[in-house]
Write a protein that holds these residues in place. Structure first.
Motif, PDB file in Angstrom:
ATOM      1  N   THR A  52     -15.769 -18.675   7.988  1.00  0.00           N
ATOM      2  CA  THR A  52     -16.694 -17.897   8.783  1.00  0.00           C
ATOM      3  C   THR A  52     -16.191 -17.270   9.840  1.00  0.00           C
ATOM      4  O   THR A  52     -15.106 -17.591  10.264  1.00  0.00           O
ATOM      5  N   THR A  93     -19.385 -14.849   6.062  1.00  0.00           N
ATOM      6  CA  THR A  93     -19.488 -16.207   5.594  1.00  0.00           C
ATOM      7  C   THR A  93     -18.872 -15.952   4.141  1.00  0.00           C
ATOM      8  O   THR A  93     -18.992 -14.712   3.604  1.00  0.00           O
ATOM      9  N   THR A 131     -12.965 -29.604  10.712  1.00  0.00           N
ATOM     10  CA  THR A 131     -13.387 -28.166  10.934  1.00  0.00           C
ATOM     11  C   THR A 131     -12.201 -27.507  11.391  1.00  0.00           C
ATOM     12  O   THR A 131     -11.476 -28.063  12.339  1.00  0.00           O
ATOM     13  N   GLN A 182     -15.667 -26.563   7.649  1.00  0.00           N
ATOM     14  CA  GLN A 182     -15.591 -25.004   7.891  1.00  0.00           C
ATOM     15  C   GLN A 182     -14.161 -24.592   8.173  1.00  0.00           C
ATOM     16  O   GLN A 182     -13.550 -25.195   8.936  1.00  0.00           O
TER      17      GLN A 182
END
Length: 262
Positions: free
Chosen positions: A206, A197, A149, A186
């Protein structure tokens, strides 16, 4: 598994000063209390930039005071309202990576989180410097077999609203580096003061609204004036072998409607 809470756009100011009519220090204290009460099992908390509204030392000292009550480990990067040199003077030179920026790698429970400092002194748009993109490429390569992430302040994917005037200016180069890794779960940003998103070039992006005011999403040609209102919001990220899930926790209810520039 709750891995992390993400706060952004705190916009702390000097004592006795409000930002757009909001007491941002009290809003941050409410965020810290919400993490301690509802997300105390998080592995850590990330601050994703715009920590201080004007990048001054007094605001960073107030930030340190607020964070003293946080019950989970903390990691920080900065945004366009921050002053990198002043932040490092207050928080310590160890917050700077080899890139010279406030970049960081966090490894926890078989996953990697990478923080990137997208701030450019003197401008509201963002950029990742070549040294940072090279650093990111290396950090991704050494974690080729684990989920990743990435958290930074500026949005990289076009949102097709007026905030694209202050987007990460080299987003295509950034996403090209991200695509060298096949488990980017993400890419989370703040900056735009609203939630969105997207899937852009095969990578999930996001944004969270953050702790300051929220803005209406100006999708149409008659969207002006932009209204400032809304709750203070954090992202709560749950990630395991099967999925990475982003929830949004509004830890303060909607405020009165504010006018831009108030």
């Amino acid at each position: 598994m709750r891995n992390k809470a993400v706060l952004s756009d705190l916009h702390l100011v000097k004592e006795g000063v409000l930002s757009h009519g909001l007491d941002t220090t009290e809003r941050l204290r409410a965020g810290v209390a919400a993490i301690n009460a509802r997300h105390a099992d998080a592995d850590f908390c990330v601050l994703a930039g715009d920590l201080a509204d004007l990048g001054d030392a007094e605001a960073y000292e107030r930030l340190k005071d607020c964070l003293a009550d946080l019950s989970v480990p903390l990691h920080i990067t900065i945004g366009n309202h921050d002053n990198r040199d002043t932040f490092l003077e207050v928080f310590g030179a160890e917050y700077a990576a080899d890139t010279g920026c406030v970049d960081k790698v966090i490894d926890a429970k078989g996953q990697r989180v990478i923080l990137l400092d997208s701030a450019v002194t003197g401008q509201h748009g963002g950029r990742l410097e070549p040294v940072q993109l090279n650093w990111l490429s290396t950090r991704l390569a050494e974690a080729h077999d684990v989920p990743v992430t990435v958290i930074l302040h500026h949005h990289a994917n076009p949102l097709r609203t007026k905030v694209d005037r202050i987007i990460l200016e080299n987003g295509p180069e950034f996403v090209a580096v991200l695509k060298t890794h096949d488990q980017i779960r993400q890419v989370i940003a703040g900056h735009v003061h609203y939630t969105s998103t997207a899937m852009w070039q095969g990578v999930p992006f996001t944004t969270l609204a953050g702790g300051h005011y929220n803005v209406t999403i100006p999708l149409g040609p008659d969207a002006d004036p932009v209204r400032l209102d809304g709750p203070a919001q954090m992202a709560v990220v749950l990630s395991d072998d099967q999925q990475t899930l982003v929830h949004f926790d509004n830890y303060l209810d909607a405020s009165v409607v504010l006018q831009a520039g108030a």
